[in-house]
Design a protein around this motif. Structure first.
Motif, PDB file in Angstrom:
ATOM      1  N   ASP A  36       0.815  -1.206   0.000  1.00 32.95           N
ATOM      2  CA  ASP A  36       0.000   0.000   0.000  1.00 32.95           C
ATOM      3  C   ASP A  36       0.857   1.268   0.000  1.00 32.95           C
ATOM      4  OD1 ASP A  36      -2.346  -1.358  -0.310  1.00 32.95           O
ATOM      5  OD2 ASP A  36      -3.179  -0.876   1.657  1.00 32.95           O
ATOM      6  N   ARG A  53       2.961  -5.933  -3.055  1.00 34.69           N
ATOM      7  CA  ARG A  53       1.733  -5.289  -3.491  1.00 34.69           C
ATOM      8  C   ARG A  53       0.659  -5.403  -2.420  1.00 34.69           C
ATOM      9  NH1 ARG A  53      -1.674  -6.742  -9.000  1.00 34.69           N
ATOM     10  NH2 ARG A  53      -3.057  -4.945  -8.884  1.00 34.69           N
ATOM     11  N   GLY A  54       0.062  -4.266  -2.098  1.00 35.60           N
ATOM     12  CA  GLY A  54      -1.063  -4.234  -1.176  1.00 35.60           C
ATOM     13  C   GLY A  54      -2.371  -4.111  -1.931  1.00 35.60           C
ATOM     14  N   ASN A  55      -3.462  -4.146  -1.208  1.00 38.26           N
ATOM     15  CA  ASN A  55      -4.777  -4.074  -1.847  1.00 38.26           C
ATOM     16  C   ASN A  55      -5.059  -2.723  -2.499  1.00 38.26           C
ATOM     17  OD1 ASN A  55      -4.897  -3.537   1.122  1.00 38.26           O
ATOM     18  ND2 ASN A  55      -6.942  -2.824   0.605  1.00 38.26           N
ATOM     19  N   CYS A  56      -4.301  -1.687  -2.150  1.00 34.26           N
ATOM     20  CA  CYS A  56      -4.474  -0.369  -2.769  1.00 34.26           C
ATOM     21  C   CYS A  56      -3.415  -0.063  -3.823  1.00 34.26           C
ATOM     22  CB  CYS A  56      -4.460   0.723  -1.698  1.00 34.26           C
ATOM     23  SG  CYS A  56      -5.857   0.637  -0.554  1.00 34.26           S
ATOM     24  N   ASP A  60       0.887  -3.741 -10.900  1.00 33.88           N
ATOM     25  CA  ASP A  60       0.992  -5.191 -10.717  1.00 33.88           C
ATOM     26  C   ASP A  60       2.414  -5.728 -10.899  1.00 33.88           C
ATOM     27  OD1 ASP A  60       1.232  -5.076 -13.455  1.00 33.88           O
ATOM     28  OD2 ASP A  60      -0.617  -6.164 -13.873  1.00 33.88           O
ATOM     29  N   ASP A  64       3.276 -10.266  -4.763  1.00 35.92           N
ATOM     30  CA  ASP A  64       2.439 -10.424  -3.567  1.00 35.92           C
ATOM     31  C   ASP A  64       3.278 -10.797  -2.351  1.00 35.92           C
ATOM     32  OD1 ASP A  64       0.021  -9.864  -4.872  1.00 35.92           O
ATOM     33  OD2 ASP A  64      -0.229 -11.959  -5.480  1.00 35.92           O
ATOM     34  N   HIS A  79       1.653  -8.085   2.196  1.00 34.50           N
ATOM     35  CA  HIS A  79       0.812  -7.018   2.730  1.00 34.50           C
ATOM     36  C   HIS A  79      -0.105  -7.545   3.831  1.00 34.50           C
ATOM     37  CE1 HIS A  79      -1.148  -3.216   3.048  1.00 34.50           C
ATOM     38  NE2 HIS A  79      -2.312  -3.696   2.672  1.00 34.50           N
ATOM     39  N   HIS A  81      -3.480  -8.656   3.193  1.00 32.51           N
ATOM     40  CA  HIS A  81      -4.882  -8.745   2.778  1.00 32.51           C
ATOM     41  C   HIS A  81      -5.217 -10.115   2.177  1.00 32.51           C
ATOM     42  CE1 HIS A  81      -2.745  -7.633  -0.856  1.00 32.51           C
ATOM     43  NE2 HIS A  81      -3.834  -7.832  -1.595  1.00 32.51           N
ATOM     44  N   LEU A  82      -4.241 -10.777   1.584  1.00 33.67           N
ATOM     45  CA  LEU A  82      -4.484 -12.099   1.003  1.00 33.67           C
ATOM     46  C   LEU A  82      -4.503 -13.195   2.071  1.00 33.67           C
ATOM     47  CD1 LEU A  82      -2.169 -11.791  -2.133  1.00 33.67           C
ATOM     48  CD2 LEU A  82      -4.653 -11.456  -2.015  1.00 33.67           C
ATOM     49  N   GLN A  84      -5.982 -12.493   5.304  1.00 32.14           N
ATOM     50  CA  GLN A  84      -6.999 -12.091   6.278  1.00 32.14           C
ATOM     51  C   GLN A  84      -6.393 -11.703   7.637  1.00 32.14           C
ATOM     52  OE1 GLN A  84      -7.397 -15.459   4.769  1.00 32.14           O
ATOM     53  NE2 GLN A  84      -8.086 -14.254   3.022  1.00 32.14           N
ATOM     54  N   HIS A 108      -1.359  -3.878   6.307  1.00 32.37           N
ATOM     55  CA  HIS A 108      -2.794  -3.947   6.040  1.00 32.37           C
ATOM     56  C   HIS A 108      -3.670  -3.432   7.182  1.00 32.37           C
ATOM     57  CE1 HIS A 108      -6.352  -4.959   3.838  1.00 32.37           C
ATOM     58  NE2 HIS A 108      -6.708  -5.937   4.647  1.00 32.37           N
TER      59      HIS A 108
END
Length: 173
Positions: A36, A53-56, A60, A64, A79, A81-82, A84, A108
């Motif tokens: 992010d 890479r974050g969700n924001c 690409d 990850d 990050h 987010h993948l 949880q 995250h």
């Protein structure tokens, strides 16, 4: 004594991530951004960062996950987010186990903290833009020698936050 700088969730800040990097680049062995950043992969401000890479993040070209070793420690950066991470560290712990990592760096949640769980050190440096749970915008530096490790948290201005220091020991396998 090896050291690693860990930053996350800078959400578009450019100069600040460069300033933090430049402040510590001569004293650390690696520099991690846990996602992010919202900056392009080839941004001059992200140079030297092992960044994920974050969700924001829209670029690409960021992976990850990043894995690497320094001396006797194996690092896994993602990050979160993948996995949880806002609910549980278990999925992240399982992935770290698959990778053989004993230091897990993630973001995250924007909540700074460090804890040892089942012989693995989990580090969330917090956020240098939008902290949660505290008012300080933070990043972290892990340093270790032998089995002893310490995670020191800093304000985005570079001031140590001694009340947040986390010290632990790695168990010999």
């Amino acid at each position: 004594m090896p050291k690693v700088l860990i930053v996350s969730d800078s959400h578009g800040l450019e100069e600040e991530v460069g300033v933090i990097r430049d402040r510590h680049k001569h004293e650390v062995d690696a520099i991690i951004h846990c996602g992010d950043s919202e900056l392009p992969f080839d941004s001059v401000h992200m140079e030297m960062y092992a960044a994920v890479r974050g969700n924001c993040d829209m670029d690409d070209r960021y992976p990850d996950e990043e894995t690497f070793s320094i001396n006797d420690l194996s690092f896994f950066a993602t990050h979160g987010h993948l996995f949880q991470v806002k609910s549980s560290l278990m999925p992240l712990s399982y992935r770290a186990e698959e990778l053989g990592a004993n230091v897990i760096c993630f973001g995250h949640s924007h909540m700074a903290g460090a804890e040892m769980v089942n012989g693995k050190l989990f580090i969330n440096p917090g956020s240098v833009r939008l902290p949660r749970g505290i008012t300080e915008k933070t990043y972290a530096i892990l340093q270790w020698e032998g089995q002893k490790a310490a995670v020191h948290f800093y304000s985005s201005e570079g001031n140590p936050l001694p009340n947040m220091t986390y010290e632990t020991n790695f168990q010999a396998e």
